[in-house]
Scaffold this motif. Sequence first.
Motif, PDB file in Angstrom:
ATOM      1  N   GLU A   1       0.837  -1.213   0.000  1.00  0.00           N
ATOM      2  CA  GLU A   1       0.000   0.000   0.000  1.00  0.00           C
ATOM      3  C   GLU A   1       0.868   1.258   0.000  1.00  0.00           C
ATOM      4  O   GLU A   1       0.556   2.235  -0.689  1.00  0.00           O
ATOM      5  N   GLN A   2       1.968   1.246   0.734  1.00  0.00           N
ATOM      6  CA  GLN A   2       2.869   2.394   0.766  1.00  0.00           C
ATOM      7  C   GLN A   2       3.487   2.619  -0.616  1.00  0.00           C
ATOM      8  O   GLN A   2       3.588   3.760  -1.083  1.00  0.00           O
ATOM      9  N   GLN A   3       3.887   1.555  -1.292  1.00  0.00           N
ATOM     10  CA  GLN A   3       4.448   1.688  -2.628  1.00  0.00           C
ATOM     11  C   GLN A   3       3.408   2.239  -3.599  1.00  0.00           C
ATOM     12  O   GLN A   3       3.722   3.073  -4.462  1.00  0.00           O
ATOM     13  N   LEU A   4       2.163   1.797  -3.462  1.00  0.00           N
ATOM     14  CA  LEU A   4       1.092   2.299  -4.323  1.00  0.00           C
ATOM     15  C   LEU A   4       0.860   3.789  -4.081  1.00  0.00           C
ATOM     16  O   LEU A   4       0.695   4.567  -5.038  1.00  0.00           O
ATOM     17  N   ASN A   5       0.872   4.230  -2.842  1.00  0.00           N
ATOM     18  CA  ASN A   5       0.707   5.651  -2.517  1.00  0.00           C
ATOM     19  C   ASN A   5       1.854   6.475  -3.102  1.00  0.00           C
ATOM     20  O   ASN A   5       1.634   7.565  -3.648  1.00  0.00           O
ATOM     21  N   GLU A   6       3.065   5.977  -3.005  1.00  0.00           N
ATOM     22  CA  GLU A   6       4.209   6.685  -3.573  1.00  0.00           C
ATOM     23  C   GLU A   6       4.095   6.784  -5.087  1.00  0.00           C
ATOM     24  O   GLU A   6       4.414   7.826  -5.674  1.00  0.00           O
ATOM     25  N   LEU A   7       3.642   5.720  -5.723  1.00  0.00           N
ATOM     26  CA  LEU A   7       3.460   5.727  -7.174  1.00  0.00           C
ATOM     27  C   LEU A   7       2.402   6.745  -7.583  1.00  0.00           C
ATOM     28  O   LEU A   7       2.589   7.503  -8.553  1.00  0.00           O
ATOM     29  N   GLU A   8       1.303   6.799  -6.835  1.00  0.00           N
ATOM     30  CA  GLU A   8       0.258   7.785  -7.138  1.00  0.00           C
ATOM     31  C   GLU A   8       0.775   9.207  -6.974  1.00  0.00           C
ATOM     32  O   GLU A   8       0.462  10.095  -7.776  1.00  0.00           O
ATOM     33  N   MET A   9       1.588   9.447  -5.937  1.00  0.00           N
ATOM     34  CA  MET A   9       2.149  10.780  -5.730  1.00  0.00           C
ATOM     35  C   MET A   9       3.106  11.156  -6.859  1.00  0.00           C
ATOM     36  O   MET A   9       3.120  12.295  -7.331  1.00  0.00           O
ATOM     37  N   GLN A  10       3.899  10.194  -7.348  1.00  0.00           N
ATOM     38  CA  GLN A  10       4.812  10.464  -8.465  1.00  0.00           C
ATOM     39  C   GLN A  10       4.034  10.785  -9.733  1.00  0.00           C
ATOM     40  O   GLN A  10       4.372  11.721 -10.474  1.00  0.00           O
ATOM     41  N   GLN A  11       2.978  10.026  -9.987  1.00  0.00           N
ATOM     42  CA  GLN A  11       2.169  10.279 -11.185  1.00  0.00           C
ATOM     43  C   GLN A  11       1.484  11.635 -11.100  1.00  0.00           C
ATOM     44  O   GLN A  11       1.422  12.371 -12.087  1.00  0.00           O
ATOM     45  N   ALA A  12       1.000  11.984  -9.918  1.00  0.00           N
ATOM     46  CA  ALA A  12       0.333  13.268  -9.752  1.00  0.00           C
ATOM     47  C   ALA A  12       1.324  14.415  -9.950  1.00  0.00           C
ATOM     48  O   ALA A  12       0.988  15.441 -10.552  1.00  0.00           O
ATOM     49  N   SER A  13       2.554  14.263  -9.475  1.00  0.00           N
ATOM     50  CA  SER A  13       3.536  15.331  -9.639  1.00  0.00           C
ATOM     51  C   SER A  13       3.968  15.455 -11.094  1.00  0.00           C
ATOM     52  O   SER A  13       4.264  16.542 -11.574  1.00  0.00           O
ATOM     53  N   LEU A  14       4.010  14.337 -11.829  1.00  0.00           N
ATOM     54  CA  LEU A  14       4.359  14.384 -13.244  1.00  0.00           C
ATOM     55  C   LEU A  14       3.260  15.059 -14.061  1.00  0.00           C
ATOM     56  O   LEU A  14       3.543  15.742 -15.052  1.00  0.00           O
ATOM     57  N   LEU A  15       2.033  14.880 -13.680  1.00  0.00           N
ATOM     58  CA  LEU A  15       0.892  15.479 -14.395  1.00  0.00           C
ATOM     59  C   LEU A  15       0.684  16.930 -14.006  1.00  0.00           C
ATOM     60  O   LEU A  15      -0.135  17.615 -14.612  1.00  0.00           O
ATOM     61  N   GLY A  16       1.381  17.411 -13.012  1.00  0.00           N
ATOM     62  CA  GLY A  16       1.283  18.792 -12.609  1.00  0.00           C
ATOM     63  C   GLY A  16       0.153  19.073 -11.643  1.00  0.00           C
ATOM     64  O   GLY A  16      -0.164  20.225 -11.384  1.00  0.00           O
TER      65      GLY A  16
END
Length: 109
Positions: free
Chosen positions: A86-101
């Motif tokens: 779950e922690q890895q999934l949250n980190e992945l979502e945060m990375q995707q959100a930062s890439l999308l601006g």
Amino acid sequence: MSSQSRKGGVTLPERPSRSKDGQDGIISRISSSVSQSPILHRGKRAADDAAYVAKRLLKSTGKAAWIAGTTFLILVVPLIIEMDREQQLNELEMQQASLLGAPPMSAHK
């Protein structure tokens, strides 16, 4: 061969008695009185009881360790794996959100 049938081996001659000044008699009397001492019997019984208690304690401790270990493997390890996933999934979502601006999400949902 002799009339007595023995299976191999060599018989040792008996020791000659070493009764210099009656030392063997004193030693045998002392050793027999010590071996028949009630203190010695109590000490042996106490040692036997202590060994029995230690053996039972180790056996029950081993059983408790087995139960605790298997319970940990069955219940806690999958929980740890799921929390890590779950922690890895949250980190992945945060990375995707930062890439999308998108603005960064707060840690509290």
